[in-house]
Design a protein around this motif. Structure first.
Motif, PDB file in Angstrom:
ATOM      1  N   ASP A 137       0.807  -1.225   0.000  1.00 56.28           N
ATOM      2  CA  ASP A 137       0.000   0.000   0.000  1.00 56.28           C
ATOM      3  C   ASP A 137       0.840   1.276   0.000  1.00 56.28           C
ATOM      4  OD1 ASP A 137      -2.222  -1.596   0.018  1.00 56.28           O
ATOM      5  OD2 ASP A 137      -2.651  -1.350   2.161  1.00 56.28           O
ATOM      6  N   SER A 138       1.978   1.259   0.683  1.00 53.98           N
ATOM      7  CA  SER A 138       2.777   2.487   0.838  1.00 53.98           C
ATOM      8  C   SER A 138       3.960   2.567  -0.122  1.00 53.98           C
ATOM      9  CB  SER A 138       3.298   2.592   2.277  1.00 53.98           C
ATOM     10  OG  SER A 138       2.240   2.613   3.200  1.00 53.98           O
ATOM     11  N   LEU A 139       4.143   1.565  -0.952  1.00 54.39           N
ATOM     12  CA  LEU A 139       5.358   1.512  -1.765  1.00 54.39           C
ATOM     13  C   LEU A 139       5.492   2.695  -2.719  1.00 54.39           C
ATOM     14  CD1 LEU A 139       5.936  -2.237  -2.708  1.00 54.39           C
ATOM     15  CD2 LEU A 139       6.480  -0.991  -0.608  1.00 54.39           C
ATOM     16  N   ALA A 140       4.404   3.075  -3.368  1.00 57.38           N
ATOM     17  CA  ALA A 140       4.489   4.173  -4.339  1.00 57.38           C
ATOM     18  C   ALA A 140       4.866   5.482  -3.655  1.00 57.38           C
ATOM     19  CB  ALA A 140       3.170   4.311  -5.090  1.00 57.38           C
ATOM     20  N   LEU A 141       4.259   5.755  -2.495  1.00 60.16           N
ATOM     21  CA  LEU A 141       4.592   6.973  -1.758  1.00 60.16           C
ATOM     22  C   LEU A 141       6.047   6.980  -1.316  1.00 60.16           C
ATOM     23  CD1 LEU A 141       1.432   7.440   0.508  1.00 60.16           C
ATOM     24  CD2 LEU A 141       2.189   8.947  -1.335  1.00 60.16           C
ATOM     25  N   ARG A 142       6.585   5.803  -1.061  1.00 60.55           N
ATOM     26  CA  ARG A 142       7.976   5.690  -0.615  1.00 60.55           C
ATOM     27  C   ARG A 142       8.959   5.779  -1.773  1.00 60.55           C
ATOM     28  NH1 ARG A 142       8.947   0.181   1.932  1.00 60.55           N
ATOM     29  NH2 ARG A 142       7.436   0.966   3.458  1.00 60.55           N
ATOM     30  N   TYR A 143       8.657   5.095  -2.870  1.00 58.52           N
ATOM     31  CA  TYR A 143       9.669   4.954  -3.918  1.00 58.52           C
ATOM     32  C   TYR A 143       9.521   5.895  -5.116  1.00 58.52           C
ATOM     33  CZ  TYR A 143      10.854   0.839  -1.202  1.00 58.52           C
ATOM     34  OH  TYR A 143      11.207   0.003  -0.168  1.00 58.52           O
ATOM     35  N   LYS A 144       8.360   6.491  -5.313  1.00 53.55           N
ATOM     36  CA  LYS A 144       8.234   7.451  -6.417  1.00 53.55           C
ATOM     37  C   LYS A 144       9.202   8.620  -6.246  1.00 53.55           C
ATOM     38  CE  LYS A 144       4.864   9.970  -9.206  1.00 53.55           C
ATOM     39  NZ  LYS A 144       3.414  10.277  -9.409  1.00 53.55           N
ATOM     40  N   PRO A 145       9.296   9.227  -5.041  1.00 48.83           N
ATOM     41  CA  PRO A 145      10.283  10.298  -4.860  1.00 48.83           C
ATOM     42  C   PRO A 145      11.732   9.802  -4.964  1.00 48.83           C
ATOM     43  CG  PRO A 145       8.606  10.352  -3.134  1.00 48.83           C
ATOM     44  CD  PRO A 145       8.467   9.043  -3.836  1.00 48.83           C
ATOM     45  N   PHE A 146      11.962   8.542  -4.604  1.00 49.16           N
ATOM     46  CA  PHE A 146      13.292   7.935  -4.738  1.00 49.16           C
ATOM     47  C   PHE A 146      13.710   7.916  -6.211  1.00 49.16           C
ATOM     48  CE2 PHE A 146      15.222   3.550  -5.445  1.00 49.16           C
ATOM     49  CZ  PHE A 146      16.529   3.937  -5.189  1.00 49.16           C
ATOM     50  N   PHE A 147      12.819   7.453  -7.061  1.00 54.69           N
ATOM     51  CA  PHE A 147      13.116   7.454  -8.498  1.00 54.69           C
ATOM     52  C   PHE A 147      13.248   8.874  -9.020  1.00 54.69           C
ATOM     53  CE2 PHE A 147      11.815   3.002  -8.362  1.00 54.69           C
ATOM     54  CZ  PHE A 147      12.670   2.433  -9.299  1.00 54.69           C
ATOM     55  N   GLY A 148      12.482   9.810  -8.445  1.00 54.07           N
ATOM     56  CA  GLY A 148      12.606  11.206  -8.841  1.00 54.07           C
ATOM     57  C   GLY A 148      13.999  11.743  -8.583  1.00 54.07           C
ATOM     58  N   LYS A 149      14.578  11.390  -7.433  1.00 55.74           N
ATOM     59  CA  LYS A 149      15.942  11.815  -7.112  1.00 55.74           C
ATOM     60  C   LYS A 149      16.953  11.200  -8.078  1.00 55.74           C
ATOM     61  CE  LYS A 149      15.575  14.552  -3.545  1.00 55.74           C
ATOM     62  NZ  LYS A 149      16.083  15.952  -3.597  1.00 55.74           N
ATOM     63  N   LEU A 150      16.738   9.935  -8.428  1.00 58.70           N
ATOM     64  CA  LEU A 150      17.651   9.268  -9.365  1.00 58.70           C
ATOM     65  C   LEU A 150      17.592   9.922 -10.742  1.00 58.70           C
ATOM     66  CD1 LEU A 150      16.960   5.547  -8.401  1.00 58.70           C
ATOM     67  CD2 LEU A 150      19.129   6.760  -8.102  1.00 58.70           C
ATOM     68  N   LEU A 151      16.393  10.214 -11.199  1.00 58.87           N
ATOM     69  CA  LEU A 151      16.229  10.816 -12.529  1.00 58.87           C
ATOM     70  C   LEU A 151      16.845  12.213 -12.598  1.00 58.87           C
ATOM     71  CD1 LEU A 151      12.574   9.638 -13.210  1.00 58.87           C
ATOM     72  CD2 LEU A 151      14.571   9.051 -14.608  1.00 58.87           C
ATOM     73  N   ALA A 152      16.859  12.913 -11.462  1.00 62.69           N
ATOM     74  CA  ALA A 152      17.388  14.279 -11.437  1.00 62.69           C
ATOM     75  C   ALA A 152      18.841  14.344 -10.965  1.00 62.69           C
ATOM     76  CB  ALA A 152      16.514  15.143 -10.525  1.00 62.69           C
ATOM     77  N   LEU A 153      19.448  13.191 -10.682  1.00 63.00           N
ATOM     78  CA  LEU A 153      20.815  13.169 -10.153  1.00 63.00           C
ATOM     79  C   LEU A 153      21.779  13.819 -11.148  1.00 63.00           C
ATOM     80  CD1 LEU A 153      22.481  12.041  -7.718  1.00 63.00           C
ATOM     81  CD2 LEU A 153      22.936  10.037  -9.148  1.00 63.00           C
ATOM     82  N   PRO A 154      22.512  14.856 -10.718  1.00 62.55           N
ATOM     83  CA  PRO A 154      23.436  15.533 -11.633  1.00 62.55           C
ATOM     84  C   PRO A 154      24.589  14.624 -12.056  1.00 62.55           C
ATOM     85  CG  PRO A 154      22.956  16.903  -9.705  1.00 62.55           C
ATOM     86  CD  PRO A 154      22.450  15.528  -9.399  1.00 62.55           C
TER      87      PRO A 154
END
Length: 262
Positions: free
Chosen positions: A130-147
């Motif tokens: 139930d909570s996985l998307a709330l936990r990992y969506k921002p995680f992937f966001g950080k990876l995608l924006a990693l300089p």
């Protein structure tokens, strides 16, 4: 046998994968894994770890030398407050506590469990998505924006459950075969061996059944399978889940692969 063979598979490259720190266990590089189409995850870009609140000055120097300037903390509010991450100045830090703040109550149930009941508790935990998307969506966001030129570490307390699921979803999104994903997951049994031995004594001193304690400290393939099965049952496939719940459309998957594969 699965745990032994998976751990041994990790030992072969542990000299490159394992980042030995005085103040943290299970700190390792996610690089080197081969994808189904023959690419490899880049070394030195993404790291996974257990608690990093006790890093020494020399440990921080190691992180600085590896350009680790982004930290994704998967623990709950209470966990993070009780043992704040020790970081180099200027590190980009984000706390993603979704689904973790209720773990204290879940841990209490362990004290009443006996024998192989620990297996059922772990499978139940891993089946709750139930909570996985709330936990990992921002995680992937950080990876995608990693300089470019910067690296990221993500972690929880033990670096095996919440971190293990995050690692599994990431490697899956990059196209790494499931068996390799499982091997990476099970390797926590190897990298946490000494820490687990110490914790076993503490847990039994708290009157936790030794078999239950052993199960709680380790990881099994069945646990990770439970997460992937639950996702597939609810959403049809892991690919659909990543697209609709994590927000990884074709363009973002392509960007993720461009950034982290070679």
């Amino acid at each position: 046998m699965a745990i032994v063979s998976a751990s041994m598979a990790q030992v072969a490259d542990s000299a490159q994968r394992h980042v030995i720190l005085k103040g943290a266990a299970n700190f390792r590089d996610l690089g080197g894994y081969e994808t189904a189409d023959g690419h490899h995850v880049k070394w030195g870009e993404i790291y996974r770890s257990a608690d990093i609140s006790k890093l020494t000055d020399s440990d921080l120097a190691v992180l600085k030398g590896r350009n680790i300037s982004y930290d994704v903390d998967l623990r709950g509010h209470r966990e993070a407050a009780q043992a704040p991450d020790r970081l180099n100045p200027g590190t980009d830090y984000i706390l993603l506590p979704a689904g973790s703040d209720g773990m204290t109550d879940w841990m209490k149930s362990i004290t009443h469990a006996k024998g192989n009941a620990g297996d059922s508790l772990m499978v139940a935990y891993y089946s709750n998505i139930d909570s996985l998307a709330l936990r990992y969506k921002p995680f992937f966001g950080k990876l995608l924006a990693l300089p470019a030129g910067q690296s990221l570490v993500f972690h929880c307390s033990a670096g095996k459950d919440r971190t293990g699921i995050g690692s599994a979803l990431l490697l899956y999104a990059l196209g790494v075969p499931y068996q390799t994903i499982v091997n990476d997951y099970l390797a926590s049994n190897y990298y946490r061996k000494n820490v687990n031995a110490q914790l076993m004594g503490q847990m039994t001193a708290m009157h936790i059944d030794p078999e239950v304690a052993k199960t709680m400290m380790g990881v099994k393939k069945e646990d990770l399978d439970a997460t992937f099965t639950a996702i597939t049952k609810r959403y049809g496939s892991v690919d659909v889940y990543l697209r609709t719940q994590i927000g990884l459309d074709d363009e973002k998957i392509a960007l993720l692969k461009k950034k982290f594969l070679e």
